[in-house]
Design an enzyme around this catalytic site. Structure first.
Site, mmCIF file in Angstrom:
data_model
loop_
_atom_site.group_PDB
_atom_site.id
_atom_site.type_symbol
_atom_site.label_atom_id
_atom_site.label_comp_id
_atom_site.label_asym_id
_atom_site.label_seq_id
_atom_site.Cartn_x
_atom_site.Cartn_y
_atom_site.Cartn_z
ATOM 1 N N GLY A 55 11.808 79.755 55.469
ATOM 2 C CA GLY A 55 12.010 80.671 54.889
ATOM 3 C C GLY A 55 13.306 81.237 55.204
ATOM 4 O O GLY A 55 13.979 81.172 57.089
ATOM 5 N N GLN A 60 18.266 88.660 56.750
ATOM 6 C CA GLN A 60 18.674 87.507 58.084
ATOM 7 C C GLN A 60 20.193 87.852 57.667
ATOM 8 O O GLN A 60 20.221 86.910 59.136
ATOM 9 C CB GLN A 60 17.893 86.784 57.677
ATOM 10 C CG GLN A 60 16.070 87.036 58.536
ATOM 11 C CD GLN A 60 15.441 85.684 58.138
ATOM 12 O OE1 GLN A 60 14.639 84.938 56.782
ATOM 13 N NE2 GLN A 60 15.502 85.542 59.913
ATOM 14 N N LEU A 103 13.113 82.957 62.744
ATOM 15 C CA LEU A 103 14.863 82.417 62.838
ATOM 16 C C LEU A 103 15.848 83.723 63.456
ATOM 17 O O LEU A 103 16.426 83.214 64.068
ATOM 18 C CB LEU A 103 15.315 82.336 61.876
ATOM 19 C CG LEU A 103 14.881 80.492 61.530
ATOM 20 C CD1 LEU A 103 15.580 79.895 60.086
ATOM 21 C CD2 LEU A 103 14.830 79.633 62.176
ATOM 22 N N HIS A 144 6.066 87.091 54.934
ATOM 23 C CA HIS A 144 7.302 87.143 56.102
ATOM 24 C C HIS A 144 8.635 87.822 56.257
ATOM 25 O O HIS A 144 9.287 87.855 56.257
ATOM 26 C CB HIS A 144 6.758 85.838 56.700
ATOM 27 C CG HIS A 144 7.688 85.756 58.246
ATOM 28 N ND1 HIS A 144 7.712 85.521 59.193
ATOM 29 C CD2 HIS A 144 9.292 86.100 58.071
ATOM 30 C CE1 HIS A 144 8.779 85.394 60.004
ATOM 31 N NE2 HIS A 144 10.087 85.503 59.451
ATOM 32 N N GLU A 145 8.272 86.932 54.680
ATOM 33 C CA GLU A 145 9.853 87.164 53.477
ATOM 34 C C GLU A 145 9.978 88.433 52.850
ATOM 35 O O GLU A 145 11.045 88.824 53.679
ATOM 36 C CB GLU A 145 9.967 85.989 52.636
ATOM 37 C CG GLU A 145 10.290 84.795 53.820
ATOM 38 C CD GLU A 145 10.927 84.318 55.148
ATOM 39 O OE1 GLU A 145 11.930 84.690 55.538
ATOM 40 O OE2 GLU A 145 10.655 83.803 55.738
ATOM 41 N N HIS A 148 10.850 91.005 55.429
ATOM 42 C CA HIS A 148 11.813 90.911 55.776
ATOM 43 C C HIS A 148 12.700 92.090 55.375
ATOM 44 O O HIS A 148 14.173 92.921 55.474
ATOM 45 C CB HIS A 148 13.014 89.842 55.927
ATOM 46 C CG HIS A 148 12.583 89.042 56.858
ATOM 47 N ND1 HIS A 148 13.602 89.736 57.957
ATOM 48 C CD2 HIS A 148 12.231 87.356 57.608
ATOM 49 C CE1 HIS A 148 12.611 87.930 59.438
ATOM 50 N NE2 HIS A 148 12.186 87.381 58.775
HETATM 51 O O1 GNR Z 1 10.479 79.002 59.407
HETATM 52 C C1 GNR Z 1 9.957 79.860 60.290
HETATM 53 N N1 GNR Z 1 8.575 79.955 60.159
HETATM 54 C C2 GNR Z 1 7.541 79.984 60.178
HETATM 55 C C3 GNR Z 1 5.927 80.196 60.112
HETATM 56 C C4 GNR Z 1 5.342 80.923 60.088
HETATM 57 C C5 GNR Z 1 5.610 81.842 59.064
HETATM 58 C C6 GNR Z 1 6.303 82.926 58.949
HETATM 59 C C7 GNR Z 1 7.357 81.514 59.135
HETATM 60 S S1 GNR Z 1 9.365 82.281 58.268
HETATM 61 C C8 GNR Z 1 10.358 81.298 60.124
HETATM 62 C C9 GNR Z 1 11.729 80.822 58.834
HETATM 63 C C10 GNR Z 1 12.030 82.417 58.937
HETATM 64 O O2 GNR Z 1 12.283 83.760 60.059
HETATM 65 N N2 GNR Z 1 11.787 83.249 57.960
HETATM 66 O O3 GNR Z 1 12.157 84.585 58.004
HETATM 67 NI NI NI Z 2 11.311 85.514 59.332
#
Ligand code: GNR
Ligand code: NI
Length: 180
Positions: A55, A60, A103, A144-145, A148
């Site tokens: 993601g 980012q 990331l 998670h996204e 962000h």
């Molecule tokens: O690559 C990613 N792996 C991940 C693993 C578990 C939960 C969320 C993620 S997202 C992350 C890439 C990232 O930083 N997305 O913002």
């Molecule tokens: Ni992330």
């Protein structure tokens, strides 16, 4: 040009924490933003696949618009998902804990608890309203996204102690990397 003759979108630089933009709430994509978004999304996918990650939020790459790309690559096949102005419409009562990485916090991992399932509303690249029910890793990744886009990192879901440990470890490792 690549060996198969296709053109590759230019890669974007991924911001590393702590960076002010990573703490900033992104604004919704409006009618005036679509040209920028159509140019941005292929570059976000290229950057995410290269990293590699599952993601990537526009935040980012220092674009403070509510855009995220996701691809869990099931069976090593591309399954790209573009989320524009994503919103959590409903969450399950059940929560799941899983290890997350980011990331923007390279090489840092921690267990994060989130709702196991989410219903998400968003616009696709055609500006069409879509809804998706997500579970498992996809549900965690989408949350998670969206975090962000609200200026929230996975470490913000941890205790202050664990968060400080990770942030200090990251700073140390980035300093070592820069020193060679
Ligand atoms: O690559 C990613 N792996 C991940 C693993 C578990 C939960 C969320 C993620 S997202 C992350 C890439 C990232 O930083 N997305 O913002
Ligand atoms: Ni992330």
């Amino acid at each position: 040009m690549t060996p198969d003759g296709s053109i590759e979108p230019a890669l974007l630089e991924i911001l590393i924490a702590p960076h002010k933009s990573l703490k900033t709430k992104a604004r919704p994509v409006g009618p005036e933003d679509w040209d920028q978004v159509r140019a941005l999304v292929p570059r976000m996918f290229a950057t995410m696949y290269k990293a590699p990650g599952i993601g990537l939020a526009a935040t980012q790459v220092n674009v403070l618009l509510r855009v995220a790309v996701v691809d869990l690559m099931p069976d090593n096949q591309c399954a790209p998902l573009t989320l524009i102005n994503p919103e959590i419409l409903a969450v399950s009562e059940t929560w799941t804990t899983r290890e997350e990485g980011c990331l923007s916090l390279p090489n840092q991992y921690a267990d994060v608890s989130r709702p196991s399932e989410v219903r998400v509303g968003f616009l696709d690249l055609d500006g069409k309203r879509q809804e998706l029910q997500a579970e498992g890793l996809l549900a965690a990744c989408i949350q998670h996204e969206i975090d962000h886009l609200d200026g929230i990192l996975f470490v913000d879901h941890l205790s202050i102690l664990k968060r400080n440990m990770i942030m200090r470890k990251l700073a140390k490792e980035m300093k070592q990397k820069a020193a060679g």
